[in-house]
Every structure is written in structure tokens, then in C-alpha cells.
Scaffold this motif. Sequence first.
Motif, mmCIF file in Angstrom:
data_model
loop_
_atom_site.group_PDB
_atom_site.id
_atom_site.type_symbol
_atom_site.label_atom_id
_atom_site.label_comp_id
_atom_site.label_asym_id
_atom_site.label_seq_id
_atom_site.Cartn_x
_atom_site.Cartn_y
_atom_site.Cartn_z
ATOM 1 N N PHE A 140 -7.779 3.013 -31.309
ATOM 2 C CA PHE A 140 -6.629 3.007 -31.308
ATOM 3 C C PHE A 140 -6.964 3.135 -29.054
ATOM 4 O O PHE A 140 -6.340 1.891 -28.827
ATOM 5 C CB PHE A 140 -5.184 2.795 -31.209
ATOM 6 N N SER A 141 -8.023 3.177 -29.541
ATOM 7 C CA SER A 141 -8.103 3.548 -27.944
ATOM 8 C C SER A 141 -8.743 1.811 -26.955
ATOM 9 O O SER A 141 -8.697 2.123 -25.898
ATOM 10 C CB SER A 141 -8.858 4.542 -27.443
ATOM 11 N N MET A 142 -8.735 1.175 -27.595
ATOM 12 C CA MET A 142 -9.970 0.072 -27.098
ATOM 13 C C MET A 142 -8.604 -1.239 -26.927
ATOM 14 O O MET A 142 -9.092 -2.543 -27.337
ATOM 15 C CB MET A 142 -10.520 -0.072 -27.890
ATOM 16 N N ARG A 143 -7.438 -0.625 -27.603
ATOM 17 C CA ARG A 143 -6.408 -1.879 -27.891
ATOM 18 C C ARG A 143 -6.744 -2.864 -27.137
ATOM 19 O O ARG A 143 -6.148 -1.786 -25.652
ATOM 20 C CB ARG A 143 -5.678 -1.189 -28.527
ATOM 21 N N PRO A 144 -5.828 -3.947 -26.942
ATOM 22 C CA PRO A 144 -5.108 -4.737 -27.806
ATOM 23 C C PRO A 144 -6.600 -5.569 -28.449
ATOM 24 O O PRO A 144 -6.809 -6.235 -28.929
ATOM 25 C CB PRO A 144 -4.379 -5.660 -27.516
ATOM 26 N N PHE A 145 -7.432 -5.625 -27.610
ATOM 27 C CA PHE A 145 -8.871 -6.231 -27.816
ATOM 28 C C PHE A 145 -9.827 -6.081 -29.180
ATOM 29 O O PHE A 145 -10.622 -6.524 -29.999
ATOM 30 C CB PHE A 145 -10.031 -6.173 -26.369
ATOM 31 N N LEU A 146 -9.712 -4.400 -29.739
ATOM 32 C CA LEU A 146 -10.412 -3.926 -30.262
ATOM 33 C C LEU A 146 -9.823 -2.939 -31.553
ATOM 34 O O LEU A 146 -9.029 -2.479 -30.576
ATOM 35 C CB LEU A 146 -11.912 -3.390 -30.570
ATOM 36 N N GLU A 147 -9.597 -3.154 -33.050
ATOM 37 C CA GLU A 147 -8.542 -2.991 -33.915
ATOM 38 C C GLU A 147 -9.596 -1.627 -34.465
ATOM 39 O O GLU A 147 -10.619 -1.872 -35.482
ATOM 40 C CB GLU A 147 -8.132 -3.968 -34.317
ATOM 41 N N ASN A 148 -8.602 -0.643 -34.804
ATOM 42 C CA ASN A 148 -9.373 0.198 -36.008
ATOM 43 C C ASN A 148 -9.756 -0.085 -37.579
ATOM 44 O O ASN A 148 -8.926 -1.318 -37.777
ATOM 45 C CB ASN A 148 -8.216 1.582 -36.069
ATOM 46 N N ASP A 149 -10.475 0.365 -37.545
ATOM 47 C CA ASP A 149 -11.027 0.022 -38.914
ATOM 48 C C ASP A 149 -11.668 -1.741 -39.293
ATOM 49 O O ASP A 149 -11.129 -1.893 -40.176
ATOM 50 C CB ASP A 149 -10.442 0.997 -40.357
ATOM 51 N N ARG A 150 -11.465 -2.625 -38.208
ATOM 52 C CA ARG A 150 -11.259 -3.811 -38.527
ATOM 53 C C ARG A 150 -12.265 -4.297 -37.924
ATOM 54 O O ARG A 150 -13.238 -4.825 -38.418
ATOM 55 C CB ARG A 150 -10.475 -4.595 -37.571
ATOM 56 N N ASP A 151 -13.034 -3.969 -36.635
ATOM 57 C CA ASP A 151 -13.999 -4.595 -35.788
ATOM 58 C C ASP A 151 -15.394 -3.105 -36.060
ATOM 59 O O ASP A 151 -15.165 -2.489 -36.136
ATOM 60 C CB ASP A 151 -13.355 -4.324 -34.284
ATOM 61 N N LYS A 152 -16.218 -4.079 -35.340
ATOM 62 C CA LYS A 152 -17.481 -3.010 -35.328
ATOM 63 C C LYS A 152 -18.915 -3.249 -33.713
ATOM 64 O O LYS A 152 -18.056 -4.527 -33.056
ATOM 65 C CB LYS A 152 -18.743 -3.736 -36.425
#
Length: 177
Positions: free
Chosen positions: A53-65
Amino acid sequence: MFKWLKRLFRRSKETPKKKAQINKIQFPNEILLPMVVSDLERGKTVTLNLRGFSMRPFLENDRDKGLLTLAVDPKIGDAVLAEISPKKYVLHRIVAIDGDDVTLRGDGNLSEEHCKISDVKGKALGFYRKGRKKMDSTDGWKWRTYSWWWTRLFPIRRYLLAFHRRIWLKIFKPKIQ
């Protein structure tokens, strides 16, 4: 002459098509990421499912690559894969470089991590977000605009992240692919 082909074609229309079953295998980061670094060092690019979750809010856990390449001449603002301690890797943004020392911070973090410039192993070329097939390039206007604003909002980021976690995610749940 081609009766058997016609029969086969007719049967294939009648039988419902089954979706291909895709199995997902997850490896611990301490096993997977050294192999990723090895591929990067051999000149390959690697697409990596993002975890954490460290790159939230732009990148999401298990959703993005993320699409990674070997880090050559990393700069402030680059999203990089770095080894912060033996076999412990993070994909964070570089916030400062002082000689050989690099300071990293995830967009969803308030704290910093430190490593040496030689520990920066990969650089993100872009991200596949929200299940899209089109990559958001780190050189594109969308990523650069987001990065410019988000890095300058650091003093109030604590409150923005709290709002994102406590309110936004409750209303708009992220869709895991």
C-alpha cells in the motif's frame, strides 16, 4: 468431401465455450525480486504485479502492474525498485540524492527509506492501472502532473491519505483484477 469438417464446425457452435482457467501463483518477495533484478541486469523488461500500500493513492495493492527496466542514472522523482536491506525491496519514488546516498518515499508513506545508488536496481517505465491494457507512462503528462502535485503536497499528505483510507476507499472500493 468436407462433411466431417462441417459436422465439427456445427458441433463447436453447439457446445458452449469454456473460459480458460488462469491460476495465480504468488512467491514471497525475497524469492521473486532477486530473480526480477537478475532479468533486469540481463537487459530485459519485467512486468510486476504490485503488492503493498506504499504507493497509494495512485497505485493499488494486487490491482496494478508496473513495467520495470534496469535503472540507469536514476533521478529525483523516479519510481524505482531498490534494495533497502538484504533481500528487502521497495518500489518507491526517489525524493533526494546526496552523493551516493538515496532517500526514498512511497507515495502512501510519510516515512523515508534509505539506500545507496548502487542498490537502485530498476526504474518504472510505466504502470498498468485499474486493469487497463494501456500503460500510463512515467514520461507521460498524466504521471508527471500527478507526481508534481503529490510531491508538493507532502506537508498535508497525512490528511489526504487519511481521507483516502477512511472515506474514499469505503465509498469506492478498489476492484482487484
